[in-house]
Design a protein around this motif. Structure first.
Motif, PDB file in Angstrom:
ATOM      1  N   ASN A  96      45.180  -5.385  80.255  1.00 57.54           N
ATOM      2  CA  ASN A  96      44.732  -4.025  79.981  1.00 57.54           C
ATOM      3  C   ASN A  96      44.369  -3.346  81.301  1.00 57.54           C
ATOM      4  O   ASN A  96      43.808  -3.978  82.197  1.00 57.54           O
ATOM      5  N   PRO A  97      44.649  -2.059  81.418  1.00 59.81           N
ATOM      6  CA  PRO A  97      44.493  -1.393  82.725  1.00 59.81           C
ATOM      7  C   PRO A  97      43.054  -1.241  83.204  1.00 59.81           C
ATOM      8  O   PRO A  97      42.812  -1.205  84.403  1.00 59.81           O
ATOM      9  N   ASN A  98      42.098  -1.157  82.293  1.00 58.40           N
ATOM     10  CA  ASN A  98      40.719  -0.873  82.712  1.00 58.40           C
ATOM     11  C   ASN A  98      39.715  -1.844  82.098  1.00 58.40           C
ATOM     12  O   ASN A  98      38.912  -1.456  81.243  1.00 58.40           O
ATOM     13  N   PRO A  99      39.725  -3.108  82.517  1.00 57.92           N
ATOM     14  CA  PRO A  99      38.680  -4.015  82.029  1.00 57.92           C
ATOM     15  C   PRO A  99      37.315  -3.567  82.546  1.00 57.92           C
ATOM     16  O   PRO A  99      37.226  -2.923  83.594  1.00 57.92           O
ATOM     17  N   PRO A 100      36.229  -3.875  81.834  1.00 49.26           N
ATOM     18  CA  PRO A 100      34.905  -3.381  82.235  1.00 49.26           C
ATOM     19  C   PRO A 100      34.509  -3.767  83.648  1.00 49.26           C
ATOM     20  O   PRO A 100      33.891  -2.976  84.361  1.00 49.26           O
ATOM     21  N   GLN A 101      34.847  -4.994  84.067  1.00 47.28           N
ATOM     22  CA  GLN A 101      34.538  -5.425  85.431  1.00 47.28           C
ATOM     23  C   GLN A 101      35.398  -6.630  85.758  1.00 47.28           C
ATOM     24  O   GLN A 101      35.874  -7.326  84.843  1.00 47.28           O
ATOM     25  N   PRO A 102      35.644  -6.906  87.034  1.00 50.54           N
ATOM     26  CA  PRO A 102      36.450  -8.082  87.394  1.00 50.54           C
ATOM     27  C   PRO A 102      35.742  -9.377  86.978  1.00 50.54           C
ATOM     28  O   PRO A 102      34.518  -9.478  87.085  1.00 50.54           O
ATOM     29  N   LEU A 103      36.520 -10.324  86.496  1.00 46.28           N
ATOM     30  CA  LEU A 103      35.970 -11.633  86.124  1.00 46.28           C
ATOM     31  C   LEU A 103      36.866 -12.736  86.672  1.00 46.28           C
ATOM     32  O   LEU A 103      38.080 -12.738  86.431  1.00 46.28           O
ATOM     33  N   LYS A 104      36.268 -13.662  87.406  1.00 45.74           N
ATOM     34  CA  LYS A 104      37.004 -14.854  87.808  1.00 45.74           C
ATOM     35  C   LYS A 104      37.170 -15.764  86.591  1.00 45.74           C
ATOM     36  O   LYS A 104      36.450 -15.650  85.606  1.00 45.74           O
ATOM     37  N   LEU A 105      38.117 -16.683  86.708  1.00 43.33           N
ATOM     38  CA  LEU A 105      38.397 -17.588  85.588  1.00 43.33           C
ATOM     39  C   LEU A 105      37.148 -18.364  85.193  1.00 43.33           C
ATOM     40  O   LEU A 105      36.833 -18.512  83.999  1.00 43.33           O
ATOM     41  N   GLU A 106      36.394 -18.849  86.192  1.00 43.68           N
ATOM     42  CA  GLU A 106      35.186 -19.629  85.912  1.00 43.68           C
ATOM     43  C   GLU A 106      34.122 -18.766  85.232  1.00 43.68           C
ATOM     44  O   GLU A 106      33.423 -19.224  84.325  1.00 43.68           O
ATOM     45  N   LYS A 111      18.717  -2.690  68.576  1.00 45.77           N
ATOM     46  CA  LYS A 111      20.134  -2.687  68.205  1.00 45.77           C
ATOM     47  C   LYS A 111      20.842  -3.978  68.599  1.00 45.77           C
ATOM     48  O   LYS A 111      21.786  -4.395  67.918  1.00 45.77           O
ATOM     49  N   GLN A 112      20.393  -4.604  69.688  1.00 50.63           N
ATOM     50  CA  GLN A 112      20.967  -5.878  70.148  1.00 50.63           C
ATOM     51  C   GLN A 112      19.814  -6.843  70.396  1.00 50.63           C
ATOM     52  O   GLN A 112      19.334  -6.987  71.521  1.00 50.63           O
ATOM     53  N   PRO A 113      19.304  -7.506  69.344  1.00 47.83           N
ATOM     54  CA  PRO A 113      18.042  -8.263  69.441  1.00 47.83           C
ATOM     55  C   PRO A 113      17.979  -9.294  70.562  1.00 47.83           C
ATOM     56  O   PRO A 113      16.918  -9.526  71.113  1.00 47.83           O
ATOM     57  N   GLY A 114      19.099  -9.894  70.923  1.00 46.11           N
ATOM     58  CA  GLY A 114      19.047 -10.925  71.954  1.00 46.11           C
ATOM     59  C   GLY A 114      19.296 -10.417  73.359  1.00 46.11           C
ATOM     60  O   GLY A 114      19.414 -11.213  74.296  1.00 46.11           O
ATOM     61  N   SER A 115      19.349  -9.107  73.526  1.00 41.27           N
ATOM     62  CA  SER A 115      19.802  -8.562  74.807  1.00 41.27           C
ATOM     63  C   SER A 115      18.721  -8.484  75.870  1.00 41.27           C
ATOM     64  O   SER A 115      19.021  -8.518  77.062  1.00 41.27           O
ATOM     65  N   ILE A 116      17.456  -8.328  75.467  1.00 39.28           N
ATOM     66  CA  ILE A 116      16.378  -8.150  76.441  1.00 39.28           C
ATOM     67  C   ILE A 116      15.711  -9.485  76.729  1.00 39.28           C
ATOM     68  O   ILE A 116      15.126 -10.109  75.842  1.00 39.28           O
ATOM     69  N   ILE A 159      18.220  -1.813  82.330  1.00 42.18           N
ATOM     70  CA  ILE A 159      18.844  -1.459  81.056  1.00 42.18           C
ATOM     71  C   ILE A 159      20.350  -1.262  81.224  1.00 42.18           C
ATOM     72  O   ILE A 159      21.157  -1.758  80.432  1.00 42.18           O
ATOM     73  N   ASP A 160      20.738  -0.544  82.286  1.00 39.87           N
ATOM     74  CA  ASP A 160      22.161  -0.307  82.544  1.00 39.87           C
ATOM     75  C   ASP A 160      22.902  -1.622  82.771  1.00 39.87           C
ATOM     76  O   ASP A 160      24.036  -1.804  82.304  1.00 39.87           O
ATOM     77  N   ASP A 161      22.256  -2.548  83.487  1.00 36.61           N
ATOM     78  CA  ASP A 161      22.873  -3.845  83.766  1.00 36.61           C
ATOM     79  C   ASP A 161      23.079  -4.632  82.472  1.00 36.61           C
ATOM     80  O   ASP A 161      24.138  -5.238  82.259  1.00 36.61           O
ATOM     81  N   VAL A 162      22.069  -4.617  81.593  1.00 36.27           N
ATOM     82  CA  VAL A 162      22.195  -5.302  80.302  1.00 36.27           C
ATOM     83  C   VAL A 162      23.327  -4.698  79.484  1.00 36.27           C
ATOM     84  O   VAL A 162      24.146  -5.408  78.886  1.00 36.27           O
ATOM     85  N   ARG A 163      23.400  -3.377  79.456  1.00 39.58           N
ATOM     86  CA  ARG A 163      24.452  -2.705  78.683  1.00 39.58           C
ATOM     87  C   ARG A 163      25.838  -3.040  79.234  1.00 39.58           C
ATOM     88  O   ARG A 163      26.794  -3.213  78.464  1.00 39.58           O
ATOM     89  N   GLU A 164      25.966  -3.135  80.556  1.00 35.97           N
ATOM     90  CA  GLU A 164      27.255  -3.500  81.146  1.00 35.97           C
ATOM     91  C   GLU A 164      27.658  -4.917  80.757  1.00 35.97           C
ATOM     92  O   GLU A 164      28.827  -5.192  80.472  1.00 35.97           O
ATOM     93  N   LYS A 165      26.683  -5.822  80.744  1.00 35.24           N
ATOM     94  CA  LYS A 165      26.981  -7.202  80.334  1.00 35.24           C
ATOM     95  C   LYS A 165      27.414  -7.256  78.871  1.00 35.24           C
ATOM     96  O   LYS A 165      28.308  -8.017  78.499  1.00 35.24           O
ATOM     97  N   LEU A 166      26.765  -6.444  78.044  1.00 35.62           N
ATOM     98  CA  LEU A 166      27.154  -6.380  76.635  1.00 35.62           C
ATOM     99  C   LEU A 166      28.570  -5.826  76.478  1.00 35.62           C
ATOM    100  O   LEU A 166      29.353  -6.297  75.639  1.00 35.62           O
ATOM    101  N   LYS A 167      28.918  -4.823  77.298  1.00 33.49           N
ATOM    102  CA  LYS A 167      30.267  -4.252  77.230  1.00 33.49           C
ATOM    103  C   LYS A 167      31.322  -5.291  77.578  1.00 33.49           C
ATOM    104  O   LYS A 167      32.373  -5.357  76.948  1.00 33.49           O
ATOM    105  N   VAL A 168      31.036  -6.093  78.605  1.00 31.72           N
ATOM    106  CA  VAL A 168      31.979  -7.149  78.989  1.00 31.72           C
ATOM    107  C   VAL A 168      32.162  -8.134  77.846  1.00 31.72           C
ATOM    108  O   VAL A 168      33.288  -8.524  77.501  1.00 31.72           O
TER     109      VAL A 168
END
Length: 494
Positions: free
Chosen positions: A444-454, A372-377, A403-412
């Motif tokens: 937005n109130p619920n971003p997937p995870q905190p992200l620094k500017l960099e 489903k996401q060819p470049g993800s693995i 797998i969960d970590d990859v999916r979280e990165k895709l969500k971000v």
């Protein structure tokens, strides 16, 4: 919200030019009269034999096959109108110095534009917002259409259409219009040339067709389609867990081999005893699967309905691994694909010999993500999960965490693409800087995870690379002056 529009006239254009407008290769047309912005009309396909030069000399893009077919299409008593358009802007071009850049931004060669300018003294260049019709509109051939190229003809009857299916979103059309108005050279001329070369191949070669579609998306000639066909391999991928939890060991072994190939593993040897060929399994005396690249993996499969897995399964892997691979066996990552629980002796053997025990459900989940996401693995990122403790049945949790970590990165990344898209649509601007997008991310109130500017900037760069093509990037003179704009969505399963 879509609107209804009534059309009573059509602009006659050569078929190749209409096809280029529909496919998003251009937003420009050359009518023979000045078009008032806001004018709306159907696009009537006319014979391309009346263009000033030969197709190869007149058009910059590879439109020869379309032009060749236009004569055949117009031998019938009716023509099919596939789209309608609204003129957004019209300018007069009478300066030969601009023709070189204008050619690179449209479908005409510089020679073709010079010829047109010589014939007509000036060129009317209309910027058209084009909309697909849900079904082609069949109308009788207008006997005067060949003499009316670049001009209007009346439709046999008025038709009502909607603006529900634009070729471009508002954002991408605005970007294309800006480049044309300001005569900004194309960002990726080499990719445009590659796409043109793929035209003939894409009709018969599925891989060329896929590459053609991806290049068009990256160039901004089309957008990601939510109706794109899913990977056909999903049909067998979705049976992995079911077959693994059955007594059909032979089919399960074949599915495991196909899965490793799908993930990107390979094996160049022809020995059936240590192979990855799904059509030539190892049999009673051979290894169930063996991968050579990008790193060595060897494994044993155990499909089972309900019984536990005995010590014979890991012992078999040790025996056959040493027999067929000799000293290479010790360098291999070792995997047992098993549905049942290992008994006490089998657990001790697996853990003591650094064997990963992975369930069919986990393998299916991993391969589904790849499909489903060819470049993800990334197999090199997966490797530490397989060569580090814990081993045995607890190794299954390691792969699931990966797998969960990859999916979280895709969500971000999917979320960040939506932020860019929504920000530009709400504000009406054509691009946005990193600090603005960072603020919108946290609005937005619920971003997937905190992200620094960099961190956000690094992800934006990744999403705007030619290999991904989800965003476009206007490079600034320093990192914080980079600007980004939307190209296509990253669609994920819920």
């Amino acid at each position: 919200m879509s609107q209804l529009v009534s059309l009573s006239t059509a602009l006659c254009l050569p078929i190749p030019e209409i096809e280029a407008l529909i496919k998003g290769q251009t937003i420009a047309a050359m009518p023979r009269i000045f078009l008032n912005p806001g004018r709306q009309f159907a696009l009537y396909p006319a014979n391309s034999s009346t263009i000033p030069l030969s197709v190869e000399r007149y058009y910059r893009l590879n439109l020869f096959s379309i032009a060749e077919n236009s004569l055949i299409q117009l031998e019938t008593e009716t023509v099919a109108i596939k789209a309608w358009a609204r003129c957004e802007f019209c300018q007069v071009v009478d300066d030969t110095e601009t023709l070189d850049v204008l050619s690179r931004l449209t479908i005409w060669t510089k020679e073709g534009l010079q010829e047109a300018l010589g014939l007509w003294q000036n060129i009317f260049l209309a910027y058209l917002r084009v909309y697909h019709l849900p079904q082609p509109l069949e109308v009788s051939v207008n006997p005067n259409s060949q003499d009316k190229i670049g001009k209007f003809v009346g439709l046999p009857r008025s038709v009502t259409v909607t603006n529900a299916s634009p070729v471009f979103s508002d954002t991408i059309f605005a970007k294309r219009r800006q480049k044309l108005e300001k005569l900004e050279p194309p960002d990726h001329p080499e990719l445009e040339e590659l796409q043109s070369a793929l035209v003939h191949l894409s009709t018969t070669n599925p891989k060329a067709k896929q590459l053609d579609a991806e290049i068009k998306i990256f160039l901004g000639w089309s957008e990601n389609s939510t109706t794109a066909k899913p990977d056909a391999d999903l049909d067998w991928i979705k049976t992995i867990a079911q077959i693994g939890n059955s007594s059909d060991g032979n089919t399960f072994e074949k599915l495991v081999r196909k899965s490793f190939i799908k993930l990107g593993f390979a094996n160049s040897n022809n020995k059936p005893e240590a192979s990855l060929d799904p059509e030539s399994t190892g049999g009673a005396g051979g290894l169930d699967f063996y991968c050579e690249t990008p790193y060595q993996v060897v494994g044993e499969c155990k499909a089972t309905k309900s019984e536990t897995v005995a010590d014979g399964t890991p012992a078999q892997l040790i025996k056959l691994g040493h027999k067929h691979l000799q000293e290479q066996y010790n360098c291999c990552i070792k995997i047992i694909m098993a549905a049942g629980q290992l008994n006490r002796h089998a657990k001790q053997t697996a853990i003591g010999n650094h064997m990963n025990v992975i369930r069919p459900e986990t393998l299916q989940r991993l391969v589904e993500l790849k499909a489903k996401q060819p470049g993800s693995i990334d197999l090199l990122q997966l490797k530490p999960c397989l060569e580090q403790q814990p081993f045995g049945e607890e190794a299954d949790a390691k792969v699931n965490r990966y797998i969960d970590d990859v999916r979280e990165k895709l969500k971000v990344r999917s979320y960040l693409i939506k932020i860019v898209k929504n920000r530009l649509e709400i504000t009406g601007v054509e691009n946005a800087g990193v600090e603005t997008l960072h603020g919108a991310y946290y609005a937005n109130p619920n971003p997937p995870q905190p992200l620094k500017l960099e961190e956000m900037h690094e992800i934006l760069i990744e999403l705007s690379s030619p290999l991904t093509g989800f965003l476009g990037r206007i490079k600034g003179d320093n990192l914080w002056r980079d600007r980004f704009y939307f190209l296509r969505d990253l669609l994920l399963d819920d």
